[in-house]
Design a protein around this motif. Structure first.
Motif, short mmCIF file in Angstrom:
data_model
loop_
_atom_site.label_atom_id
_atom_site.label_comp_id
_atom_site.label_asym_id
_atom_site.label_seq_id
_atom_site.Cartn_x
_atom_site.Cartn_y
_atom_site.Cartn_z
N ALA A 193 0.90 -1.30 -0.14
CA ALA A 193 0.04 -0.14 -0.13
C ALA A 193 1.04 1.18 0.03
CB ALA A 193 -0.93 -0.03 1.17
N ASP A 194 0.22 2.31 -0.51
CA ASP A 194 0.60 3.58 -0.59
C ASP A 194 0.47 4.45 0.92
OD1 ASP A 194 1.78 3.57 -3.16
OD2 ASP A 194 -0.22 3.90 -3.82
N ILE A 195 -0.61 4.15 1.12
CA ILE A 195 -1.03 4.75 2.56
C ILE A 195 -1.85 3.64 3.26
CG2 ILE A 195 -2.49 6.53 3.52
CD1 ILE A 195 -2.41 8.22 1.17
N VAL A 196 -1.84 3.51 4.56
CA VAL A 196 -2.67 2.77 5.29
C VAL A 196 -3.17 3.75 6.46
CG1 VAL A 196 -2.99 1.12 7.15
CG2 VAL A 196 -1.29 0.56 5.20
N THR A 197 -4.50 3.73 6.52
CA THR A 197 -5.37 4.87 7.41
C THR A 197 -6.07 4.10 8.38
OG1 THR A 197 -7.55 4.64 6.33
CG2 THR A 197 -6.05 5.87 5.05
N SER A 198 -6.15 4.87 9.49
CA SER A 198 -6.97 4.42 10.70
C SER A 198 -7.90 5.54 11.40
CB SER A 198 -6.33 3.71 11.74
OG SER A 198 -5.25 4.84 12.17
N GLN B 55 -3.03 11.16 -5.17
CA GLN B 55 -1.95 10.67 -5.99
C GLN B 55 -1.65 9.20 -5.85
OE1 GLN B 55 1.77 12.84 -6.34
NE2 GLN B 55 0.51 14.95 -6.06
N ALA B 56 -2.42 8.58 -4.65
CA ALA B 56 -2.06 7.18 -4.37
C ALA B 56 -2.89 6.29 -5.03
CB ALA B 56 -2.39 6.95 -2.77
N ASP B 57 -1.93 5.26 -5.35
CA ASP B 57 -2.76 4.08 -6.40
C ASP B 57 -3.20 2.95 -5.60
OD1 ASP B 57 -3.18 3.18 -9.03
OD2 ASP B 57 -1.83 1.51 -8.55
N ARG B 58 -2.59 2.66 -4.26
CA ARG B 58 -3.00 1.56 -3.31
C ARG B 58 -3.22 2.06 -1.73
NH1 ARG B 58 -2.22 -3.28 -5.72
NH2 ARG B 58 -2.12 -4.44 -3.85
N VAL B 59 -4.43 2.13 -1.38
CA VAL B 59 -4.77 2.51 -0.10
C VAL B 59 -5.57 1.60 0.81
CG1 VAL B 59 -6.28 4.30 1.41
CG2 VAL B 59 -5.32 5.18 -0.96
N TYR B 60 -5.10 1.39 1.74
CA TYR B 60 -5.64 0.42 2.74
C TYR B 60 -6.44 0.91 4.02
CZ TYR B 60 -6.69 -4.29 4.48
OH TYR B 60 -7.34 -5.35 4.95
N ARG C 176 -14.17 6.45 14.45
CA ARG C 176 -13.91 5.33 13.42
C ARG C 176 -14.03 5.95 12.15
NH1 ARG C 176 -16.29 2.78 17.84
NH2 ARG C 176 -15.19 1.18 18.73
N GLU C 177 -13.21 5.23 11.06
CA GLU C 177 -13.55 5.56 9.85
C GLU C 177 -14.82 5.07 9.33
OE1 GLU C 177 -8.84 4.86 8.21
OE2 GLU C 177 -10.07 3.08 9.37
N THR C 178 -15.55 5.78 8.37
CA THR C 178 -16.93 5.13 8.01
C THR C 178 -16.89 4.55 6.68
OG1 THR C 178 -17.50 7.46 7.13
CG2 THR C 178 -18.14 6.89 9.44
N ILE C 179 -15.52 4.69 5.81
CA ILE C 179 -15.37 4.16 4.82
C ILE C 179 -14.97 2.54 5.06
CG2 ILE C 179 -13.73 3.75 2.79
CD1 ILE C 179 -13.38 7.02 2.55
N PRO C 180 -15.58 1.78 4.32
CA PRO C 180 -15.45 0.29 4.72
C PRO C 180 -13.87 -0.02 4.76
CG PRO C 180 -17.32 0.47 3.22
CD PRO C 180 -16.71 1.71 3.34
N ALA C 181 -13.44 -1.02 5.58
CA ALA C 181 -12.30 -1.35 5.95
C ALA C 181 -11.94 -2.23 4.47
CB ALA C 181 -11.90 -2.18 7.07
N GLY C 182 -10.54 -2.16 4.12
CA GLY C 182 -10.07 -2.97 2.99
C GLY C 182 -9.29 -2.38 2.05
N LEU C 183 -8.50 -3.03 0.95
CA LEU C 183 -7.74 -2.45 0.20
C LEU C 183 -8.40 -1.87 -1.14
CD1 LEU C 183 -4.77 -2.14 -0.92
CD2 LEU C 183 -5.00 -4.25 -2.10
N TYR C 184 -8.10 -0.56 -1.61
CA TYR C 184 -8.38 0.19 -2.44
C TYR C 184 -7.50 0.53 -3.82
CZ TYR C 184 -12.73 0.74 0.54
OH TYR C 184 -13.67 0.71 1.33
N THR C 185 -7.71 -0.01 -5.03
CA THR C 185 -6.59 0.26 -5.78
C THR C 185 -7.19 0.87 -7.26
OG1 THR C 185 -7.04 -2.10 -6.89
CG2 THR C 185 -5.44 -1.77 -5.16
N GLY C 186 -6.16 1.46 -7.76
CA GLY C 186 -6.55 2.18 -9.19
C GLY C 186 -7.72 2.94 -8.89
N ASP C 187 -8.57 2.91 -10.03
CA ASP C 187 -9.75 3.91 -9.76
C ASP C 187 -10.72 3.80 -8.52
OD1 ASP C 187 -9.29 4.64 -12.33
OD2 ASP C 187 -10.46 3.26 -13.33
#
Length: 396
Positions: free
Chosen positions: A114-119, A205-210, A133-144
């Motif tokens: 990942a480029d960024i891991v958030t919490s 700018q990130a391509d992979r965010v967890y 808490r984050e309200t965006i569901p947990a998991g890996l997001y890539t590209g688009d």
């Protein structure tokens, strides 16, 4: 077997002698072995220099940089330039972290490249805590997916104010190659919104965010700020930061997301929070940012924080009639506890709070006390976006 990934933890320090040891100890006792801890003493005038010297002598991984006071942005730049780790984390020197924070976040970072891991974080008031808490569901997001599922919903444009992904820099880990140029390009005059000025461009700018779904960072709320600054007053700083982020949001908006609307909500929130005197005004029967409130209404003002205090002064200066000023804390002169509202005569209630979750809770409590919903006013996001032209372009 993959080598142990190197993590540099950056700690800006300014006059936090009461909290500094706690912050450093929480990093040193991490179950993940951090590569180095870069502490930047930004001109402290208390005992921080001696505490840093003591820790640096005991722990070789602690590196201390001393500089003249220049504010949080310049301190973080100095730390970033000195850092050698593949990954970057931040801890403010009046906060602290749970022992397994970096073990868990670094596992997600390295396993998913990942480029960024958030919490999320724990808002720590000393005698009680609130988990954000984050309200965006947990998991890996890539590209688009990063653009369509994260960037498109960073800020809730339907309520005021609610961030689905926090703009705090300290509850995240970054690849150094991503965050370094974005941190280094910031104007040193920025002393408000400096986290957001890095976080949002990084996400664009990130391509992979967890998104981890974890909450291990203690953001300790206190009256005095962690960092001082001599290079700009807050109004100039706010203008510089908003001008910078406006360009970043609108540039990223070419992807077709709703970033323009998100920026309007963020801008108005920052104006009301940080430049309240200039952001609240009354014209043509409209009280910005609340809507149609006329001077003949007798107002019960709910909220005695910074925003509520300035709003009270503004309302009185504009000739509005205040029936009472209420707040749960009730520790300020002239402020009543909400339980006393039933004995007050008033026409409407203005909730002088800017965080959506808190506003919803206050509204629920008021309605349980028999206050009709039509009598309750809060900062109205639709009105704010439609009426944004009333705010001066330079924000000051």
């Amino acid at each position: 077997m993959r080598k142990h990934a190197t993590l540099s933890v950056l700690v800006p320090v300014y006059n936090v002698e009461k909290y500094l040891r706690r912050a450093l100890d929480s990093i040193l006792t991490q179950t993940y072995k951090v590569h180095e801890i870069i502490c930047v003493d930004d001109g402290s005038t208390d005992d921080c220099p001696h505490i840093l010297q003591e820790y640096a002598e005991r722990y070789p991984k602690i590196k201390v940089i001393r500089k003249e006071n220049g504010g949080l942005v310049s301190a973080r730049k100095a730390a970033m330039q000195a850092a050698t780790g593949e990954y970057i984390a931040h801890v403010d020197s009046d906060d602290y972290i749970e022992p397994d924070m970096y073990r868990d976040l670094m596992a997600l970072m390295t396993e998913n490249d990942a480029d960024i891991v958030t919490s999320g974080l724990i808002r720590d008031y000393g005698n009680h805590v609130v988990v954000e808490r984050e309200t965006i569901p947990a998991g890996l997001y890539t590209g688009d997916e990063v653009r369509e599922k994260i960037c498109a919903s960073l800020i809730d444009i339907e309520s005021f104010y609610s961030a689905n992904l926090s703009a705090h820099i300290t509850n995240k880990i970054f690849k150094r190659e991503l965050v370094y140029p974005l941190q280094m390009k910031l104007d040193d005059r920025i002393c408000v919104g400096e986290d957001a000025a890095v976080i949002y461009p990084c996400l664009f700018q990130a391509d992979r965010v967890y998104v981890s779904g974890k909450n291990d960072y203690h953001y300790c709320v206190r009256n005095d700020s962690i960092m001082g600054v001599k290079t700009a007053d807050s109004a100039v700083s706010l203008s510089v930061m908003l001008d910078y982020l406006e360009k970043e949001f609108y540039r990223a908006n070419e992807t077709g997301t709703n970033l323009d609307k998100q920026f309007e909500v963020f801008r108005n929130y920052m104006l009301l929070l940080r430049n309240t005197q200039q952001a609240i005004f009354y014209k043509n029967g409209l009280l910005y940012p609340f809507g149609n409130i006329t001077r003949d209404k007798k107002i019960l003002l709910y909220g005695a924080g910074k925003f509520g205090s300035v709003l009270k002064e503004k309302l009185e200066a504009e000739g509005f009639r205040l029936a009472a000023w209420a707040d749960k804390a009730g520790k300020r002169e002239g402020v009543i506890h909400p339980s006393q509202i039933g004995a007050i005569e008033y026409d409407i209630v203005i909730i002088a709070v800017l965080v959506s979750k808190a506003v919803k809770e206050i509204r629920r409590e008021l309605e349980e006390q028999g206050v009709g919903s039509h009598r309750i006013y809060e900062a109205n996001v639709e009105f704010m976006i439609q009426d944004a032209s009333r705010l001066e372009k330079k924000y000051v």
